[in-house]
Design an enzyme around this catalytic site. Structure first.
Site, PDB file in Angstrom:
ATOM      1  N   PRO A 121       0.819  -1.225   0.000  1.00  0.00           N
ATOM      2  CG  PRO A 121      -0.781  -1.573   1.647  1.00  0.00           C
ATOM      3  CD  PRO A 121       0.556  -2.065   1.173  1.00  0.00           C
ATOM      4  CD  GLU A 122       4.959   2.569  -2.204  1.00  0.00           C
ATOM      5  OE1 GLU A 122       5.238   3.675  -2.714  1.00  0.00           O
ATOM      6  OE2 GLU A 122       5.775   1.637  -2.149  1.00  0.00           O
ATOM      7  CE  LYS A 169       3.263   5.580   2.263  1.00  0.00           C
ATOM      8  NZ  LYS A 169       4.413   4.835   2.802  1.00  0.00           N
ATOM      9  CG  ASN A 211       9.717   0.467   1.584  1.00  0.00           C
ATOM     10  OD1 ASN A 211      10.212   1.470   2.091  1.00  0.00           O
ATOM     11  ND2 ASN A 211       9.421  -0.605   2.278  1.00  0.00           N
ATOM     12  NE  ARG A 269      10.069   2.976   6.019  1.00  0.00           N
ATOM     13  CZ  ARG A 269       8.748   2.839   6.062  1.00  0.00           C
ATOM     14  NH1 ARG A 269       8.137   2.098   5.168  1.00  0.00           N
ATOM     15  NH2 ARG A 269       8.029   3.445   6.988  1.00  0.00           N
TER      16      ARG A 269
END
Length: 266
Positions: free
Chosen positions: A2-3, A51, A165, A252
């Site tokens: 999810p972005e 987000k 990311n 990350r």
């Protein structure tokens, strides 16, 4: 993952299923709000903020949720089997006579007054897919700490909201610099490209089910570097590398091409 683009899509699906309908089912499975009953109230709208997801409900209430790494909202018809995960992973159920929205593995779920939404999202920078987008403000936010690695600055939602990311790695590749390059060392021309490039990539994917930054729509060729290690770079053929990047609180996965991108690496 999810972005900003996938959260935007989730908001659209939730809005289409719930907005304008009266809730006939309400179940918030978090201790603080387990006794809250939203049945009989009409859902007014569902909107994305970076987000974050804001579901506004009649009576001045907002259900705030955040998907983080693996949360999701699924929409089901009256007789459709729920397939989003085992029952113990369900955190929220909002239903009407036609559709039921089920929230799985939601790490953030809170019910608040709509007038208090800023307490949940007021810290965010300009939203790349929102009406408040301001490229000049976003760039000023990013450059406020010139010693900070570019990748970390892009992930900081206080600078600009929506990048995760995947887009972090892809933006750095397209700019030709590593995510560990201090943002203050970007050339003036490259820094000026940052906001517009970031917005362009998210906008290009806000209606797509298969995210792409390369413009190609073939499996294995949709992204320049993210998830490709140790496969060859699509541009030069050098094996893509993977490393960890973080601010000390969380690492990350980060991907880059050692030939196409200039700057420090782990």
């Amino acid at each position: 993952m999810p972005e900003g683009d996938t959260v935007y899509q989730a908001a659209q699906r939730l809005h289409a299923a719930l907005a304008g309908h009266t809730l006939t089912r309400s179940d918030l499975r978090v201790p603080k709000f387990a006794t809250a009953d939203l049945t009989g109230r009409t859902v007014l709208d569902v909107t994305a903020r970076g987000k974050h997801l804001l579901t506004r409900i009649e009576g001045g209430l907002t259900l705030h949720s955040h998907l983080r790494m693996d949360g999701s909202w699924r929409i089901y018809g009256p007789d459709e089997r729920w397939r989003g995960g085992p029952g113990h992973q369900i955190r929220a159920i909002l239903g009407n006579t036609e559709r039921t929205a089920v929230g799985y593995r939601l790490p953030v779920l809170e019910l608040l007054r709509t007038t208090d939404e800023e307490k949940a999202v007021g810290h965010l920078g300009p939203d790349l897919l929102g009406p408040d987008w301001d490229p000049e403000r976003a760039l000023n936010n990013l450059l406020a700490a010139p010693e900070r690695p570019l990748g970390e600055a892009l992930l900081d939602q206080r600078n600009l909201a929506g990048i995760g990311n995947v887009f972090k790695s892809e933006v750095c590749f397209i700019l030709g610099v590593t995510p560990w390059l201090p943002i203050g060392e970007l050339s003036e021309e490259t820094a000026a490209r940052l906001p517009a490039l970031s917005k362009k990539l998210l906008e290009a994917n806000r209606h797509r089910s298969d995210r792409t930054t390369t413009g190609r729509d073939l499996t294995g060729q949709r992204l320049f570097v993210y998830g490709r290690a140790p496969r060859p770079c699509l541009r030069c053929g050098t094996p893509v590398r993977r490393g960890e990047q973080g601010d000390g609180s969380r690492s990350r996965p980060t991907y880059w091409c050692p030939s196409c991108q200039q700057g420090p690496t782990p």
